[in-house]
Write an enzyme that holds these catalytic residues in place. Structure first.
Site, PDB file in Angstrom:
ATOM      1  N   TYR A   1     -13.532 107.804  39.728  1.00 23.15           N
ATOM      2  CA  TYR A   1     -12.583 108.918  39.618  1.00 23.15           C
ATOM      3  C   TYR A   1     -12.843 109.922  40.738  1.00 23.15           C
ATOM      4  O   TYR A   1     -11.925 110.333  41.464  1.00 23.15           O
ATOM      5  CB  TYR A   1     -12.733 109.587  38.253  1.00 23.15           C
ATOM      6  CG  TYR A   1     -11.859 110.798  38.040  1.00 23.15           C
ATOM      7  CD1 TYR A   1     -10.505 110.661  37.771  1.00 23.15           C
ATOM      8  CD2 TYR A   1     -12.401 112.081  38.074  1.00 23.15           C
ATOM      9  CE1 TYR A   1      -9.702 111.768  37.557  1.00 23.15           C
ATOM     10  CE2 TYR A   1     -11.613 113.192  37.860  1.00 23.15           C
ATOM     11  CZ  TYR A   1     -10.259 113.035  37.601  1.00 23.15           C
ATOM     12  OH  TYR A   1      -9.472 114.141  37.394  1.00 23.15           O
TER      13      TYR A   1
ATOM     14  N   ILE B   1       6.996 105.311  34.395  1.00 27.14           N
ATOM     15  CA  ILE B   1       6.827 103.872  34.492  1.00 27.14           C
ATOM     16  C   ILE B   1       7.354 103.245  33.204  1.00 27.14           C
ATOM     17  O   ILE B   1       7.356 103.889  32.146  1.00 27.14           O
ATOM     18  CB  ILE B   1       5.351 103.474  34.711  1.00 27.14           C
ATOM     19  CG1 ILE B   1       4.460 104.023  33.597  1.00 27.14           C
ATOM     20  CG2 ILE B   1       4.861 103.940  36.077  1.00 27.14           C
ATOM     21  CD1 ILE B   1       3.015 103.550  33.664  1.00 27.14           C
TER      22      ILE B   1
ATOM     23  N   GLY C   1       3.021 112.289  31.455  1.00 31.56           N
ATOM     24  CA  GLY C   1       1.577 112.342  31.299  1.00 31.56           C
ATOM     25  C   GLY C   1       1.066 113.705  30.882  1.00 31.56           C
ATOM     26  O   GLY C   1       1.826 114.618  30.544  1.00 31.56           O
ATOM     27  N   GLN C   2      -0.250 113.870  30.960  1.00 30.04           N
ATOM     28  CA  GLN C   2      -0.935 115.071  30.477  1.00 30.04           C
ATOM     29  C   GLN C   2      -0.430 116.343  31.151  1.00 30.04           C
ATOM     30  O   GLN C   2      -0.148 117.336  30.490  1.00 30.04           O
ATOM     31  CB  GLN C   2      -2.438 114.916  30.685  1.00 30.04           C
ATOM     32  CG  GLN C   2      -3.270 116.070  30.135  1.00 30.04           C
ATOM     33  CD  GLN C   2      -4.747 115.902  30.443  1.00 30.04           C
ATOM     34  OE1 GLN C   2      -5.126 115.500  31.538  1.00 30.04           O
ATOM     35  NE2 GLN C   2      -5.583 116.190  29.471  1.00 30.04           N
TER      36      GLN C   2
END
Length: 318
Positions: free
Chosen positions: A143, A35, A11-12
């Site tokens: 979030y 994943i 990811g990021q």
């Protein structure tokens, strides 16, 4: 830290954090968790072990931790702010149900856990200037709600079970390595891509909207430094305010235009991104992180802009 699992390694943040941890601790000691469909590739795949590590599957996590003798988990599984608003149930499932699984594995296996929080954990009623370490947190996005819950649940596992949980509240992270992926602060990455490609930048955030930002090398250093810190010095664990710079779109535009005189920008405000941005702090007070574990950023806006343009130009040319 002897053996480390990075959940969300592609990811990021995870893609760069995994490389950095392998530089420090050795490739064989850092497992790249992923994943299905987001498998490590290239240097990330070749630099050390990898394993499927889905936070929604507690048994799978436990098996990976046992197989690799993991004693430290960097849990980076989460949806970014704008994507989370579009998929709130999934955001909760990954961010909170997933964290519960991580913490349970950590409790059973005596692992330390880093799970980042965010400036999104604050809300419109929080003081916006030099936001204190301890203050009201009433976010209005899923979030933000999940990040506050992350902090509280991590503290709970530390206080009740002695799990060594730690986190920082990341500001917007700017990187030339991983493309933006749906965050409110991603305009501060997109703008560099436009400048390097010779394109006019359309800014989704209104002029004058300040938010805290950080260059990714400082972000990686913050995460690793906190996990290496003497636990006896930590009065705050989940999570520490950290910052490096605070700017509005016109500030970063001016910095880039000094180096790319032909660069142009216009505003086309995205209502969702703007509403989220306005609910977040303009600047953070990170004095607790400085006092308790010696946090100091190395990049300000000018140094970050210079390095971003140089590195991204080379990257896009290759």
């Amino acid at each position: 830290m002897k053996n480390i699992l990075v959940i969300g390694s592609t990811g990021q943040i995870g893609s760069e954090l995994t490389h950095k941890l392998r530089e420090i601790y050795g490739g064989s000691h850092v497992v790249a968790g992923y994943i299905p469909g987001a498998e490590p590739k290239g240097a990330l795949a070749e630099g050390g072990p990898s394993a499927v590590a889905d936070v929604t599957d507690g048994e799978q996590l436990a098996a990976v931790v046992a197989e690799h003798g993991v004693d430290t988990i960097y849990n980076l599984a989460a949806l970014l702010s704008v994507v989370a608003e579009q998929k709130p149930r999934l955001a909760w499932k990954i961010g909170i149900d997933g964290l519960w699984n991580v913490l349970e594995v950590a409790r059973e296996r005596q692992c330390a856990v880093f799970t980042p929080s965010s400036i999104g954990s604050f809300g419109p009623n929080t003081p916006h200037e030099l936001t204190p370490q301890d203050t009201i947190q009433r976010p209005r996005t899923i979030y933000g709600v999940s990040k506050v819950t992350t902090e509280l649940l991590s503290d709970y596992y530390y206080q009740k079970y002695g799990v060594d949980t730690r986190s920082v509240r990341f500001p917007g992270l700017i990187s030339y390595v991983t493309p933006p992926g749906g965050g409110t602060t991603d305009y501060a990455v997109d703008i560099f891509y436009a400048a390097v490609r010779g394109e006019r930048f359309v800014c989704p955030i209104a002029e004058g909207t300040r938010m805290d930002m950080m260059y990714m090398p400082d972000g990686l250093r913050a995460a690793i430094s906190l996990m290496e810190a003497d636990p006896t010095r930590l009065r705050h664990r989940n999570g520490f305010n950290v910052t490096a710079m605070s700017f509005a779109p016109e500030n970063i535009y001016a910095q880039i235009k000094r180096r790319v005189p032909t660069f142009e920008m216009e505003y086309r405000v995205d209502p969702l991104k703007q509403a989220i941005a306005e609910s977040w702090p303009d600047s953070l007070d990170d004095s607790c992180a400085r006092e308790e574990w010696g946090w100091r950023p190395e990049y300000g806006i000018a140094a970050m802009t210079r390095d971003m343009l140089e590195k991204l130009t080379a990257r896009l040319a290759s």
